[in-house]
Design an enzyme around this catalytic site. Structure first.
Site, short mmCIF file in Angstrom:
data_model
loop_
_atom_site.label_atom_id
_atom_site.label_comp_id
_atom_site.label_asym_id
_atom_site.label_seq_id
_atom_site.Cartn_x
_atom_site.Cartn_y
_atom_site.Cartn_z
N CYS A 131 -36.12 26.67 -33.49
CA CYS A 131 -34.78 27.04 -33.02
C CYS A 131 -34.48 26.34 -31.70
O CYS A 131 -33.33 26.13 -31.35
CB CYS A 131 -34.67 28.54 -32.85
SG CYS A 131 -35.95 29.19 -31.79
N GLU B 104 -32.22 36.99 -32.35
CA GLU B 104 -32.62 35.64 -31.92
C GLU B 104 -32.19 34.71 -33.04
O GLU B 104 -32.84 34.66 -34.09
CB GLU B 104 -34.13 35.58 -31.70
CG GLU B 104 -34.65 36.50 -30.62
CD GLU B 104 -34.26 36.05 -29.21
OE1 GLU B 104 -33.73 34.94 -29.06
OE2 GLU B 104 -34.47 36.82 -28.27
P1 NAP Z 1 -33.13 33.07 -42.36
O1 NAP Z 1 -32.81 32.50 -43.67
O2 NAP Z 1 -32.06 33.73 -41.59
O3 NAP Z 1 -34.35 34.06 -42.61
C1 NAP Z 1 -34.96 34.79 -41.58
C2 NAP Z 1 -35.50 36.09 -42.12
O4 NAP Z 1 -34.40 36.89 -42.58
C3 NAP Z 1 -36.43 35.93 -43.32
O5 NAP Z 1 -37.42 36.93 -43.25
C4 NAP Z 1 -35.50 36.18 -44.50
O6 NAP Z 1 -36.13 36.62 -45.67
C5 NAP Z 1 -34.62 37.28 -43.93
N1 NAP Z 1 -33.34 37.44 -44.60
C6 NAP Z 1 -32.61 36.50 -45.24
N2 NAP Z 1 -31.48 37.05 -45.74
C7 NAP Z 1 -31.51 38.36 -45.42
C8 NAP Z 1 -30.63 39.47 -45.66
N3 NAP Z 1 -29.49 39.33 -46.32
N4 NAP Z 1 -30.99 40.67 -45.19
C9 NAP Z 1 -32.15 40.85 -44.51
N5 NAP Z 1 -33.01 39.84 -44.25
C10 NAP Z 1 -32.69 38.61 -44.69
O7 NAP Z 1 -33.72 31.97 -41.38
P2 NAP Z 1 -34.95 31.00 -41.64
O8 NAP Z 1 -34.49 29.87 -42.47
O9 NAP Z 1 -36.14 31.76 -42.08
O10 NAP Z 1 -35.26 30.55 -40.15
C11 NAP Z 1 -34.61 29.50 -39.55
C12 NAP Z 1 -33.53 29.99 -38.62
O11 NAP Z 1 -34.09 30.87 -37.66
C13 NAP Z 1 -32.91 28.87 -37.82
O12 NAP Z 1 -31.53 29.04 -37.73
C14 NAP Z 1 -33.56 29.02 -36.46
O13 NAP Z 1 -32.82 28.47 -35.40
C15 NAP Z 1 -33.70 30.49 -36.35
N6 NAP Z 1 -34.73 30.86 -35.38
C16 NAP Z 1 -34.32 31.39 -34.21
C17 NAP Z 1 -35.25 31.72 -33.24
C18 NAP Z 1 -34.82 32.30 -31.93
O14 NAP Z 1 -35.67 32.85 -31.23
N7 NAP Z 1 -33.56 32.24 -31.55
C19 NAP Z 1 -36.62 31.52 -33.49
C20 NAP Z 1 -37.00 30.97 -34.71
C21 NAP Z 1 -36.03 30.66 -35.65
P3 NAP Z 1 -36.55 35.56 -46.80
O15 NAP Z 1 -37.71 34.86 -46.24
O16 NAP Z 1 -36.87 36.38 -47.97
O17 NAP Z 1 -35.36 34.67 -47.01
#
Ligand code: NAP
Length: 485
Positions: free
Chosen positions: A294, A260
């Site tokens: 999102c 997602e």
């Molecule tokens: P993110 O930076 O991708 O982080 C999401 C999760 O992934 C966090 O738990 C993060 O850990 C972890 N993560 C980061 N780098 C990683 C790696 N290299 N390996 C494994 N895990 C890793 O996103 P965010 O800033 O938290 O969230 C915002 C994004 O999520 C936006 O793009 C939004 O559109 C999207 N989103 C999508 C949906 C959907 O259903 N489509 C719903 C909600 C949000 P850390 O916290 O330690 O960085």
């Protein structure tokens, strides 16, 4: 956060049904984004802890998979009841670590709880198939079984709902799961996981089925888990960039994946729209969680004949919003999650203005502590401005005009994303045409919200793979076995 809630919050790692400190003995701080004050310290999982969590859920899997569906269903229903009874406390934690206003936090808890209720109801409805083979030589029976131990990585913007949307179908299907919550918001997940643990313990069910490993380093935790050959499924919600990296890692283990990812939702207002309803829809689609969702409307594509009315209505609606601490009475817009988020929003607004946009409202940081940005309306925005092409993740509404449905659809589709779109029109035929022509996983007609635990949530193109919620959300955790007999 009320001190009595803080005092009950688990701040360790949940492994094998026990809360424990990190093997490294280290912790990391969780901050209130509205004040920048530290709420508490949380155990910082090491790679050894991650491996231990994976081992625990792998060991718990055969027993949990064998538990009768009805028993799994009733345990989930008890979790739903307890979440509902403790909704105010859960909401206080969501607001404290994520910043959203309490009313929104309560709505998120209710929405998150709906996933638990829905999958408690679905756990006993896993259907199979039986039929005579076309050649008439034998019969075909298709049965389902849980895919196995799963790993969930969740974002900070919906810390309870994104966790329950994964944990509830996994447990309903008979899978066990390790969860890595976002570093910025680990407390809500810990609170929820403790509710699950308590319910399982009270019912004499295995408590090791759910493990939670918060960490200051996502990779330190994810690498040992993704490298474990017993892992069968990865469910990720977060940015497209991280999703791409994780898909590459998942390829090594040939893992089932649900992704997602990011969005860039177009919000279309046609010449025949009820403009006042569109403004109200825009408020819901844009301003929840200060624009950090999102499914946030990212680009307002408005027919030129109603653009002025729509912009004036949006300004009037945004002017009534109250920016403040999420727990303060009357607040309708909380802070952004961190300092870098405010910097990014500021840059996107400046880039739009550089390309000729006018700021009708906002366009600044309010003069207060915390990571705030004022509700902002921009008109005359260049279609190529990064404010339009990138996910804003802030309370900024850029308005772009169009003159025909064809042009509107081309604009809507001119992005790598395809999570959700919104359209306001009184023409039913046009609504169905848009469902055919807009490249999106979800489309809201004359409404600014689409999410529902009983509906398939997910995107196309770079917005992801698979669906969460509805019947489809359970299938993501089931394998089929075909028996020829
Ligand atoms: P993110 O930076 O991708 O982080 C999401 C999760 O992934 C966090 O738990 C993060 O850990 C972890 N993560 C980061 N780098 C990683 C790696 N290299 N390996 C494994 N895990 C890793 O996103 P965010 O800033 O938290 O969230 C915002 C994004 O999520 C936006 O793009 C939004 O559109 C999207 N989103 C999508 C949906 C959907 O259903 N489509 C719903 C909600 C949000 P850390 O916290 O330690 O960085």
């Amino acid at each position: 956060m009320p001190p009595e809630v803080l005092a009950q919050l688990p701040t360790g790692l949940l492994i094998d049904g026990q809360w424990r400190p990190s093997t490294s003995g280290t912790t990391f701080a969780v901050e209130d984004p509205a004040t920048t004050e530290v709420i508490t310290e949380v155990a910082d999982a090491s790679s050894e802890d991650a491996a231990a969590a994976m081992d625990a859920v792998a060991r718990a899997f055969p027993e949990w998979g064998a538990v009768a569906p009805r028993e799994r269903a009733e345990a989930l229903r008890a979790v739903f009841d307890r979440m509902t009874a403790r909704a105010d406390e859960l909401a206080a934690v969501v607001t404290a670590e994520g910043g959203k206003p309490l009313a929104e936090a309560r709505a998120e808890v209710a929405y998150g709880a709906e996933y638990v209720r829905w999958y408690s109801e679905q756990a006993v409805r896993v259907d199979g198939l039986a039929r005579r083979a076309p050649a008439g030589t034998n019969h075909q029976v298709v049965m389902h079984k849980p895919v196995g131990p799963a790993f969930a990585i969740t974002p900070w913007n919906f810390p309870i709902a994104m966790a329950t949307r994964k944990i509830a179908p996994a447990l309903a299907a008979g899978c066990t799961m390790v969860v890595k919550p976002a570093q910025l918001t680990p407390l809500t997940t810990a609170f929820f996981a403790e509710i699950v643990r308590e319910v399982l313990e009270e019912r004499g069910l295995p408590t090791g089925v759910l493990a939670v490993v918060p960490s200051s380093s996502a990779r330190r935790v994810s690498e040992p888990i993704l490298g474990d050959p017993r892992l069968r499924k990865l469910s990720f919600t977060g940015s497209t960039e991280v999703g791409r990296t994780l898909l590459k890692s998942a390829a090594d283990g040939i893992l089932r994946t649900s992704m997602e990812l990011g969005g860039n939702a177009p919000f279309l207002v046609f010449e025949d729209a009820d403009v006042e309803a569109a403004v109200q829809g825009a408020l819901a689609a844009k301003m929840r969680n200060a624009g950090q969702t999102c499914v946030a409307a990212n680009r307002f594509l408005v027919h030129s004949s109603v653009a002025e009315d729509f912009a004036a209505g949006l300004v009037a609606a945004f002017e009534k919003l109250v920016v403040g601490h999420g727990a303060a009475e009357g607040t309708t817009v909380g802070p952004l999650i961190e300092a870098a988020a405010v910097d990014k929003v500021e840059e996107l607004v400046a880039a739009a203005v550089d390309r000729g946009a006018s700021v009708l409202l906002g366009g600044e940081r309010p003069d207060r502590r915390g990571y705030f940005y004022s509700p902002t309306v921009l008109t005359g925005v260049d279609r190529e401005a990064p404010t339009v092409t990138e996910e804003i993740f802030g309370p900024v509404a850029p308005i772009v005009t169009f003159d025909s449905e064809e042009e509107a659809v081309a604009l809507a589709n001119g992005t790598e994303y395809g999570l959700v779109a919104y359209a306001f029109t009184r023409d039913v035929n046009r609504s169905f045409r848009l469902a055919e022509s807009i490249e999106t996983g979800m489309l809201g007609i004359n409404r600014g919200m689409v999410s529902d635990a009983s509906a398939p949530f997910g995107g196309v193109k770079s917005s992801g793979l698979g669906r969460e919620g509805g019947e489809a959300g359970l299938e993501e955790y089931l394998d089929s076995i075909y028996l020829a007999i």
